[in-house]
Design a protein around this motif. Structure first.
Motif, PDB file in Angstrom:
ATOM      1  N   VAL A   1      -1.832  -3.201  -6.988  1.00 39.37           N
ATOM      2  CA  VAL A   1      -3.254  -3.122  -6.646  1.00 39.37           C
ATOM      3  C   VAL A   1      -3.851  -4.522  -6.560  1.00 39.37           C
ATOM      4  O   VAL A   1      -4.630  -4.831  -5.650  1.00 39.37           O
ATOM      5  CB  VAL A   1      -4.012  -2.264  -7.666  1.00 39.37           C
ATOM      6  CG1 VAL A   1      -5.520  -2.360  -7.446  1.00 39.37           C
ATOM      7  CG2 VAL A   1      -3.564  -0.813  -7.572  1.00 39.37           C
ATOM      8  N   PHE A   2      -3.486  -5.405  -7.489  1.00 40.92           N
ATOM      9  CA  PHE A   2      -3.983  -6.768  -7.450  1.00 40.92           C
ATOM     10  C   PHE A   2      -3.496  -7.510  -6.209  1.00 40.92           C
ATOM     11  O   PHE A   2      -4.217  -8.340  -5.641  1.00 40.92           O
ATOM     12  CB  PHE A   2      -3.564  -7.531  -8.709  1.00 40.92           C
ATOM     13  CG  PHE A   2      -4.633  -7.550  -9.762  1.00 40.92           C
ATOM     14  CD1 PHE A   2      -5.668  -8.468  -9.700  1.00 40.92           C
ATOM     15  CD2 PHE A   2      -4.605  -6.644 -10.800  1.00 40.92           C
ATOM     16  CE1 PHE A   2      -6.657  -8.484 -10.657  1.00 40.92           C
ATOM     17  CE2 PHE A   2      -5.589  -6.648 -11.765  1.00 40.92           C
ATOM     18  CZ  PHE A   2      -6.624  -7.571 -11.704  1.00 40.92           C
TER      19      PHE A   2
ATOM     20  N   GLY B   1       0.821  -1.205   0.000  1.00 41.68           N
ATOM     21  CA  GLY B   1       0.000   0.000   0.000  1.00 41.68           C
ATOM     22  C   GLY B   1       0.852   1.250   0.000  1.00 41.68           C
ATOM     23  O   GLY B   1       0.531   2.245  -0.665  1.00 41.68           O
ATOM     24  N   LEU B   2       1.969   1.231   0.742  1.00 46.46           N
ATOM     25  CA  LEU B   2       2.879   2.373   0.784  1.00 46.46           C
ATOM     26  C   LEU B   2       3.506   2.610  -0.580  1.00 46.46           C
ATOM     27  O   LEU B   2       3.630   3.755  -1.033  1.00 46.46           O
ATOM     28  CB  LEU B   2       3.966   2.125   1.838  1.00 46.46           C
ATOM     29  CG  LEU B   2       5.025   3.228   1.986  1.00 46.46           C
ATOM     30  CD1 LEU B   2       4.367   4.529   2.396  1.00 46.46           C
ATOM     31  CD2 LEU B   2       6.080   2.809   3.009  1.00 46.46           C
ATOM     32  N   LYS B   3       3.888   1.525  -1.265  1.00 45.34           N
ATOM     33  CA  LYS B   3       4.475   1.656  -2.596  1.00 45.34           C
ATOM     34  C   LYS B   3       3.477   2.264  -3.575  1.00 45.34           C
ATOM     35  O   LYS B   3       3.828   3.098  -4.407  1.00 45.34           O
ATOM     36  CB  LYS B   3       4.926   0.285  -3.103  1.00 45.34           C
ATOM     37  CG  LYS B   3       6.121  -0.286  -2.337  1.00 45.34           C
ATOM     38  CD  LYS B   3       6.480  -1.676  -2.849  1.00 45.34           C
ATOM     39  CE  LYS B   3       7.635  -2.277  -2.079  1.00 45.34           C
ATOM     40  NZ  LYS B   3       7.955  -3.649  -2.536  1.00 45.34           N
ATOM     41  N   ILE B   4       2.218   1.833  -3.479  1.00 46.89           N
ATOM     42  CA  ILE B   4       1.187   2.393  -4.347  1.00 46.89           C
ATOM     43  C   ILE B   4       1.039   3.885  -4.097  1.00 46.89           C
ATOM     44  O   ILE B   4       0.957   4.692  -5.024  1.00 46.89           O
ATOM     45  CB  ILE B   4      -0.164   1.683  -4.109  1.00 46.89           C
ATOM     46  CG1 ILE B   4      -0.083   0.221  -4.566  1.00 46.89           C
ATOM     47  CG2 ILE B   4      -1.296   2.387  -4.860  1.00 46.89           C
ATOM     48  CD1 ILE B   4      -1.312  -0.594  -4.222  1.00 46.89           C
TER      49      ILE B   4
ATOM     50  N   PHE C   1     -10.089   4.129 -10.585  1.00 45.31           N
ATOM     51  CA  PHE C   1      -8.676   3.903 -10.885  1.00 45.31           C
ATOM     52  C   PHE C   1      -8.335   4.464 -12.269  1.00 45.31           C
ATOM     53  O   PHE C   1      -7.321   5.161 -12.441  1.00 45.31           O
ATOM     54  CB  PHE C   1      -8.395   2.402 -10.827  1.00 45.31           C
ATOM     55  CG  PHE C   1      -6.952   2.029 -11.019  1.00 45.31           C
ATOM     56  CD1 PHE C   1      -6.030   2.190 -10.000  1.00 45.31           C
ATOM     57  CD2 PHE C   1      -6.513   1.491 -12.223  1.00 45.31           C
ATOM     58  CE1 PHE C   1      -4.697   1.832 -10.165  1.00 45.31           C
ATOM     59  CE2 PHE C   1      -5.185   1.127 -12.402  1.00 45.31           C
ATOM     60  CZ  PHE C   1      -4.274   1.299 -11.367  1.00 45.31           C
ATOM     61  N   ALA C   2      -9.190   4.191 -13.243  1.00 43.19           N
ATOM     62  CA  ALA C   2      -8.963   4.707 -14.593  1.00 43.19           C
ATOM     63  C   ALA C   2      -9.081   6.224 -14.631  1.00 43.19           C
ATOM     64  O   ALA C   2      -8.301   6.907 -15.313  1.00 43.19           O
ATOM     65  CB  ALA C   2      -9.960   4.078 -15.568  1.00 43.19           C
ATOM     66  N   PHE C   3     -10.037   6.774 -13.885  1.00 41.62           N
ATOM     67  CA  PHE C   3     -10.229   8.232 -13.872  1.00 41.62           C
ATOM     68  C   PHE C   3      -8.997   8.938 -13.322  1.00 41.62           C
ATOM     69  O   PHE C   3      -8.493   9.895 -13.918  1.00 41.62           O
ATOM     70  CB  PHE C   3     -11.457   8.595 -13.034  1.00 41.62           C
ATOM     71  CG  PHE C   3     -11.730  10.068 -12.977  1.00 41.62           C
ATOM     72  CD1 PHE C   3     -12.526  10.673 -13.936  1.00 41.62           C
ATOM     73  CD2 PHE C   3     -11.173  10.862 -11.978  1.00 41.62           C
ATOM     74  CE1 PHE C   3     -12.774  12.043 -13.894  1.00 41.62           C
ATOM     75  CE2 PHE C   3     -11.411  12.225 -11.925  1.00 41.62           C
ATOM     76  CZ  PHE C   3     -12.219  12.817 -12.888  1.00 41.62           C
ATOM     77  N   VAL C   4      -8.510   8.462 -12.180  1.00 39.45           N
ATOM     78  CA  VAL C   4      -7.376   9.122 -11.528  1.00 39.45           C
ATOM     79  C   VAL C   4      -6.121   9.037 -12.396  1.00 39.45           C
ATOM     80  O   VAL C   4      -5.441  10.049 -12.627  1.00 39.45           O
ATOM     81  CB  VAL C   4      -7.111   8.511 -10.139  1.00 39.45           C
ATOM     82  CG1 VAL C   4      -5.812   9.050  -9.553  1.00 39.45           C
ATOM     83  CG2 VAL C   4      -8.269   8.813  -9.205  1.00 39.45           C
TER      84      VAL C   4
ATOM     85  N   LEU D   1       3.305 -11.469 -13.914  1.00 39.56           N
ATOM     86  CA  LEU D   1       3.787 -11.101 -15.241  1.00 39.56           C
ATOM     87  C   LEU D   1       2.618 -10.883 -16.196  1.00 39.56           C
ATOM     88  O   LEU D   1       2.640  -9.952 -17.012  1.00 39.56           O
ATOM     89  CB  LEU D   1       4.709 -12.202 -15.778  1.00 39.56           C
ATOM     90  CG  LEU D   1       5.318 -11.956 -17.169  1.00 39.56           C
ATOM     91  CD1 LEU D   1       6.192 -10.706 -17.143  1.00 39.56           C
ATOM     92  CD2 LEU D   1       6.135 -13.168 -17.618  1.00 39.56           C
ATOM     93  N   SER D   2       1.597 -11.722 -16.084  1.00 39.65           N
ATOM     94  CA  SER D   2       0.407 -11.570 -16.932  1.00 39.65           C
ATOM     95  C   SER D   2      -0.260 -10.224 -16.686  1.00 39.65           C
ATOM     96  O   SER D   2      -0.644  -9.529 -17.628  1.00 39.65           O
ATOM     97  CB  SER D   2      -0.590 -12.706 -16.653  1.00 39.65           C
ATOM     98  OG  SER D   2      -0.021 -13.969 -16.905  1.00 39.65           O
ATOM     99  N   ILE D   3      -0.385  -9.860 -15.412  1.00 36.80           N
ATOM    100  CA  ILE D   3      -1.024  -8.588 -15.062  1.00 36.80           C
ATOM    101  C   ILE D   3      -0.169  -7.409 -15.515  1.00 36.80           C
ATOM    102  O   ILE D   3      -0.670  -6.435 -16.080  1.00 36.80           O
ATOM    103  CB  ILE D   3      -1.277  -8.527 -13.544  1.00 36.80           C
ATOM    104  CG1 ILE D   3      -2.296  -9.596 -13.136  1.00 36.80           C
ATOM    105  CG2 ILE D   3      -1.770  -7.142 -13.131  1.00 36.80           C
ATOM    106  CD1 ILE D   3      -2.437  -9.765 -11.642  1.00 36.80           C
ATOM    107  N   PHE D   4       1.134  -7.503 -15.264  1.00 39.17           N
ATOM    108  CA  PHE D   4       2.040  -6.415 -15.642  1.00 39.17           C
ATOM    109  C   PHE D   4       2.001  -6.157 -17.152  1.00 39.17           C
ATOM    110  O   PHE D   4       1.826  -5.004 -17.601  1.00 39.17           O
ATOM    111  CB  PHE D   4       3.466  -6.749 -15.212  1.00 39.17           C
ATOM    112  CG  PHE D   4       4.500  -5.802 -15.759  1.00 39.17           C
ATOM    113  CD1 PHE D   4       4.690  -4.560 -15.188  1.00 39.17           C
ATOM    114  CD2 PHE D   4       5.275  -6.153 -16.865  1.00 39.17           C
ATOM    115  CE1 PHE D   4       5.634  -3.672 -15.702  1.00 39.17           C
ATOM    116  CE2 PHE D   4       6.218  -5.280 -17.386  1.00 39.17           C
ATOM    117  CZ  PHE D   4       6.399  -4.039 -16.803  1.00 39.17           C
ATOM    118  N   LEU D   5       2.170  -7.197 -17.950  1.00 34.03           N
ATOM    119  CA  LEU D   5       2.194  -7.026 -19.395  1.00 34.03           C
ATOM    120  C   LEU D   5       0.830  -6.603 -19.937  1.00 34.03           C
ATOM    121  O   LEU D   5       0.745  -5.806 -20.883  1.00 34.03           O
ATOM    122  CB  LEU D   5       2.655  -8.316 -20.075  1.00 34.03           C
ATOM    123  CG  LEU D   5       4.128  -8.685 -19.870  1.00 34.03           C
ATOM    124  CD1 LEU D   5       4.440 -10.026 -20.530  1.00 34.03           C
ATOM    125  CD2 LEU D   5       5.036  -7.588 -20.437  1.00 34.03           C
TER     126      LEU D   5
END
Length: 265
Positions: free
Chosen positions: A233-234, A10-13, A84-87, A172-176
């Motif tokens: 986030v995931f 959460g801190l990293k986000i 999330f998309a708006f911000v 990796l799937s989420i990142f890409l």
């Protein structure tokens, strides 16, 4: 993941979001911003993209209606994906030649709810940004929706599902999925601008290539950052929203069960 690791995530986000917001505050405005700004496209192209988005919006409305009818408790997660998309997409970061770039945030919603649902969320995001932030425009809503909320989510969803079937690590799937969905949004926007304003020498492809090269300087690192943020986030959702993710079958990759089938805990 234990609660201590969740706090670190959460801190990293928060740090990453603060960084992006900080750049946005320091460099607030650009003369030529992406999304495509109000009135910039010729009427015929603005109308074309407006018509082209309609079938996807209809499919998206049906998808969202089905999801919230079967599982009303997913409404909050759906709203979070839109927020999330708006911000992220509201944070304009200067590029070269007076232009600017921004993350898109569509990968998260596409993976969670599917690409057509994200089309509706993305269109709503773009409408609010056009009305409240003068970011994008209503006349260019079709073009911006097609690039950010149709092509981007389709690419993200396809990459995520494809890599899952190949047995790739989930991170990796989420990142890409998030990073390449972001990049394809800008490739599509460049093609849209190339079609509307072909170069005198080289035509559409020369113009589109020029636009792609302009945004590559800032969009590539932004896409990488968005991919990392989406993975974070995931990780948080996997701890605090296990029930919702189980309903959405994110981890199994299966389709939503029908109301008759029910959901196994």
């Amino acid at each position: 993941m234990n609660r201590r690791n969740v706090k670190k995530t959460g801190l990293k986000i928060s740090i990453l979001l603060a960084y992006v917001l900080g750049v946005y505050i320091v460099f607030p405005d650009s003369a030529y911003a992406m999304h495509i700004m109000e009135g910039f496209l010729p009427f015929n192209w603005a109308a074309f993209w407006m018509v082209a988005m309609v079938p996807f919006v209809i499919l998206g409305v049906r998808s969202i209606k089905k999801t919230v009818t079967l599982y009303p408790n997913l409404k909050m997660l759906l709203g979070m994906a839109g927020a999330f998309a708006f911000v992220l997409s509201a944070m304009k970061i200067p590029s070269v030649t007076g232009s600017c770039s921004h993350p898109t945030g569509v990968g998260l919603g596409a993976i969670l709810f599917g690409p057509t649902a994200m089309t509706v969320l993305g269109m709503i995001v773009l409408i609010f940004q056009a009305l409240l932030l003068a970011h994008g425009g209503l006349t260019t809503l079709g073009a911006n929706t097609f690039s950010m909320a149709i092509v981007g989510p389709l690419v993200s969803f396809g990459i995520y599902k494809g890599l899952n079937k190949l047995g790739a690590p989930r991170w990796l799937s989420i990142f890409l999925a998030a990073a390449l969905g972001d990049l394809m949004t800008y490739v599509t926007t460049s093609i849209q601008l190339g079609l509307a304003f072909p170069a005198a020498i080289g035509g559409v492809m020369a113009s589109a290539t020029k636009f792609m090269s302009i945004f590559a300087f800032t969009q590539v690192p932004l896409a990488i950052s968005e991919g990392i943020l989406t993975v974070m986030v995931f990780n948080v959702l996997s701890v605090y929203s296990q029930k919702e993710l189980r309903l959405l079958s994110i981890f199994s990759g299966k389709e939503l069960p029908s109301s008759k089938q029910g959901v196994k805990a």
